[in-house]
Design an enzyme around this catalytic site. Sequence first.
Site, PDB file in Angstrom:
ATOM      1  N   TYR A 169       0.009   3.547   5.272  1.00  0.00           N
ATOM      2  CA  TYR A 169       0.219   2.516   4.255  1.00  0.00           C
ATOM      3  C   TYR A 169      -0.328   1.202   4.803  1.00  0.00           C
ATOM      4  O   TYR A 169      -0.128   0.872   5.971  1.00  0.00           O
ATOM      5  CB  TYR A 169       1.707   2.358   3.939  1.00  0.00           C
ATOM      6  CG  TYR A 169       2.022   1.232   2.972  1.00  0.00           C
ATOM      7  CD1 TYR A 169       2.088   1.463   1.602  1.00  0.00           C
ATOM      8  CD2 TYR A 169       2.235  -0.070   3.423  1.00  0.00           C
ATOM      9  CE1 TYR A 169       2.366   0.427   0.713  1.00  0.00           C
ATOM     10  CE2 TYR A 169       2.506  -1.107   2.545  1.00  0.00           C
ATOM     11  CZ  TYR A 169       2.575  -0.848   1.196  1.00  0.00           C
ATOM     12  OH  TYR A 169       2.839  -1.872   0.317  1.00  0.00           O
ATOM     13  N   GLU A 196      -2.941  -3.612  -1.933  1.00  0.00           N
ATOM     14  CA  GLU A 196      -2.237  -2.490  -1.304  1.00  0.00           C
ATOM     15  C   GLU A 196      -3.109  -1.247  -1.279  1.00  0.00           C
ATOM     16  O   GLU A 196      -3.775  -0.922  -2.268  1.00  0.00           O
ATOM     17  CB  GLU A 196      -0.943  -2.214  -2.074  1.00  0.00           C
ATOM     18  CG  GLU A 196      -0.129  -1.040  -1.546  1.00  0.00           C
ATOM     19  CD  GLU A 196       1.058  -0.732  -2.427  1.00  0.00           C
ATOM     20  OE1 GLU A 196       2.163  -1.217  -2.110  1.00  0.00           O
ATOM     21  OE2 GLU A 196       0.891  -0.034  -3.443  1.00  0.00           O
TER      22      GLU A 196
END
Length: 385
Positions: free
Chosen positions: A106, A194
Amino acid sequence: HLYQALELRRELGVAVPAGAVASTPAAAEEAARGLDKGVVVVTAQVHAGGRGKGGGIKLAKTPAEAKQQASEILGMNLVTHQTGPEGKLVRKVYVESGSEIEHEYYLAILLDRAEEKLAIIASTEGGMDIEEVADKTPEKILTVTVPLGGGLPAYVGRRVGFGLGLEKDQVTQLGELIEGLYTLFVEKDCSLAEINPLVLTKGGDLFALDCKLNFDDNALYRHPEIAVLRDPEEEDPRERAANEIDLAYVGLDGDIGCMVNGAGLAMATLDMIQYCGGSPANFLDAGGGADKEKVKEAFKLILNDDKVKAILVNIFGGIVRCDLIAEGVVAAAGELGIEVPLVVRLQGTNAEEGRKILADSGLDITPAETLAEAGQKAVDAAKGA
């Protein structure tokens, strides 16, 4: 959309898999045929996460299978934890080359308002909801803050890469990827950039497999190339209609419709409704330039929500005059035939005149003096409706 975010990153040199968007099964088949690798991923294009769990992401080993998978996804009402139970209609899919994944990570950049810096957030637990990781295994989240306005320090990529346990060559790749993401964030006035997941392939390469970009609406005037990417079909129809008439509106899940002038007062009004035991149906800031027509349009937006059992109008007259708001309320209530209980609080400029207009209107309008009184009367009205 995913395909738009990937293209923006590709333009800045961020490594992303090859792919193409399709709005028909035949186009999906053609897109799959144009990719080098046999295995492709067909992904629903909606403004929501959790698409895989909802059946919106499927693998296909051949172009014909990609066509079949696209036919199942296109037109479906995709329900995820971010869409709510009503779901979202899928109108497009993105067909991209499959990757032999060794590990998922992530990576995100966002504004840390408390620190007044940009935060680079990374985790070895890619592909999962980062909120769940933060709740259950916070030690697996790495955060590096970067001062605003000074560019990206060279150490950031190394600190994040080695913190994730990457090898030296992969740390170099990650540093370049973070630099491209940082440039995108700053140059395009993002509020969130993101990548989830950021994948490490079996060949040792890092790719942004899925990504999300949010932009600061207040900066869109200097980014026409971003503004044109807007997809009105993905927006709440009420929020879209409000935007067109310069009203700030956000739909919520409660049953008390709110019309307030000023964002701070609007937030306080929502808090008061909650405090009194109720639940607001919306945030609606009519702004300092509210007039009769805008009041009427605001009522229309509120009444378009079938859940609304009462309406609270809370106006503090500063720039706007309370008597003009009162005239707008009376005109709208009469013209629209409002049948749910209506509570109105007017304070500030020409408040007395405004209250008299309401009292003389002959309409069933419940007045309130204080914010607490207005909140309680609205909650009582909704429960008795």
